[in-house]
Write an enzyme that holds these catalytic residues in place. Structure first.
Site, PDB file in Angstrom:
ATOM      1  CG  LEU A  65      -2.072   1.166   1.425  1.00 36.89           C
ATOM      2  CD1 LEU A  65      -2.889   1.382   0.167  1.00 36.89           C
ATOM      3  CD2 LEU A  65      -2.727   1.037   2.758  1.00 36.89           C
ATOM      4  CB  THR A 101      10.844   6.859   4.662  1.00 33.02           C
ATOM      5  OG1 THR A 101       9.844   6.240   5.203  1.00 33.02           O
ATOM      6  CG2 THR A 101      10.888   8.229   4.535  1.00 33.02           C
ATOM      7  CG  ASP A 113      14.775  -0.101  11.198  1.00 30.52           C
ATOM      8  OD1 ASP A 113      13.380   0.046  11.651  1.00 30.52           O
ATOM      9  OD2 ASP A 113      15.423  -0.840  11.555  1.00 30.52           O
ATOM     10  CG  ASN A 170       2.117   1.623   4.139  1.00 29.28           C
ATOM     11  OD1 ASN A 170       1.194   1.196   4.634  1.00 29.28           O
ATOM     12  ND2 ASN A 170       3.300   1.302   3.934  1.00 29.28           N
ATOM     13  CB  SER A 172      -5.209   0.386  11.697  1.00 30.75           C
ATOM     14  OG  SER A 172      -5.336  -0.951  12.660  1.00 30.75           O
ATOM     15  CE1 TYR A 212      -0.359  -6.363  11.024  1.00 28.69           C
ATOM     16  CE2 TYR A 212      -2.360  -7.639  11.351  1.00 28.69           C
ATOM     17  CZ  TYR A 212      -1.771  -6.790  10.731  1.00 28.69           C
ATOM     18  OH  TYR A 212      -1.833  -5.713   9.748  1.00 28.69           O
ATOM     19  CE  LYS A 245      -1.280  -3.246  11.560  1.00 27.12           C
ATOM     20  NZ  LYS A 245      -0.676  -2.075  11.041  1.00 27.12           N
ATOM     21  CB  THR A 270       0.496  -6.143  -0.345  1.00 23.22           C
ATOM     22  OG1 THR A 270       0.439  -6.582   0.904  1.00 23.22           O
ATOM     23  CG2 THR A 270      -0.759  -5.174  -0.372  1.00 23.22           C
TER      24      THR A 270
END
Length: 306
Positions: free
Chosen positions: A17, A35, A59, A86, A137, A151, A155, A186
């Site tokens: 994304l 970045t 990073d 992101n 998110s 994970y 979120k 993705t």
């Protein structure tokens, strides 16, 4: 918000994304600070004559580097209008299977990284009288699932942080939107994923099934990456923006199921919840019922327990 072209900072721009957002923004003639951990992955991006691209290594697990890159981008481009957080990845497998280092790295990337990014950008947004922060998110930020416990924890964490932040910075003209995409093709379950070490104890469980599907690339995806990127840009450039933005029919359905189930469970606990209030006459403030707004947490000057 300023008139177009705006200046955007996008983290995690190498794939997925983030890459789609940078591509969409450049096509619209916007100014973009893109970045990535490896800025060489951005070398093939070619802005049109009307767009501007600035790139940097970042990073997000390094708070000092986050601050330095935000400062450098603002100085090089003159301002920051929209900051898109992101960068992130998925740790897939049962929570018990994850190593301590895997848990810590997931949290540093997906949770504390976005927090440090927002904190670094806010002084610039306040000084110029407004702007937007877009936090990517997931539908997993509204409903947990087996095999992604760590994970999901990150979120749900960013959802809580950015919902609170939105109320803190609204008075400065700064808008905050939490984007909750569904499944999309993705690198998320490709090179960006990380797997726990499989434990025989979890063989055949839902967590193990998800890990195997992620490993084999057999997870169904419904979302169109380009359409999602365009939707995010459209919302971010509008006169007002929602606190949350669900993207994808699967995200809508998953979030709706989760919220509906949580609300039903809450309603089942109404009697127990009210039974634990202080009794009338013992110094408590009378409440106004379940729909009332006389909540001590929201009254000016009210003391809050830790």
């Amino acid at each position: 918000m300023t008139v177009s072209p705006r200046t955007w900072l996008v983290t995690g721009s190498s794939t997925g994304l983030g890459r789609a957002l940078v591509t969409e923004l450049l096509a619209r003639g916007e100014t973009v600070a893109a970045t990535a951990r490896d800025p060489g992955t951005l070398a093939d991006l070619r802005p049109p004559a009307s767009g501007t691209l600035w790139t940097a290594r970042l990073d997000v697990t390094d708070p000092e580097q986050v601050r330095q890159v935000v400062d450098a981008a603002a100085q090089a481009l003159g301002r920051l209008d929209v900051v898109v957080s992101n960068a992130g990845y998925a740790l897939v497998g049962a929570a018990e299977e994850a190593s301590g280092e895997q848990v810590d790295r997931q949290i540093r990337t997906n949770l504390t990284g976005p927090i440090h990014l927002a904190r670094a950008a806010l002084p610039y947004l306040r000084a110029q009288g407004g702007g937007r922060i877009i936090q990517i998110s997931s539908m997993a930020g509204q409903r947990g699932s087996p095999g992604t416990a760590v994970y999901c924890a990150t979120k749900w964490g960013v959802e809580g942080f950015f919902e609170s932040l939105a109320a803190e910075v609204k008075g400065f003209g700064i808008g905050v939107t939490i984007v909750e995409p569904g499944t999309v093709h993705t690198g998320f379950f490709g090179r960006s994923k990380e797997l726990t070490t499989a434990s025989p104890a979890y063989a055949g469980t839902p967590a193990a099934i998800l890990r195997r599907r992620a490993q084999d690339g057999r997870l169904p995806c419904r979302g169109d990456l380009a359409k999602m990127a365009a939707a995010v840009v459209d919302v971010a450039t509008g006169p007002t923006a929602p606190l949350r933005l669900a993207l994808g029919s699967d995200a809508y359905a998953t979030i709706r199921r989760g919220l509906t189930a949580r609300l039903a469970e809450l309603e089942d606990q109404r009697q127990v919840a009210f039974s634990t209030d202080l009794d009338a006459g013992d110094g408590s403030t009378p409440h106004r019922g379940p729909e009332g707004n006389d909540d001590a947490h929201h009254r000016p000057g009210a003391r809050q327990s830790r």
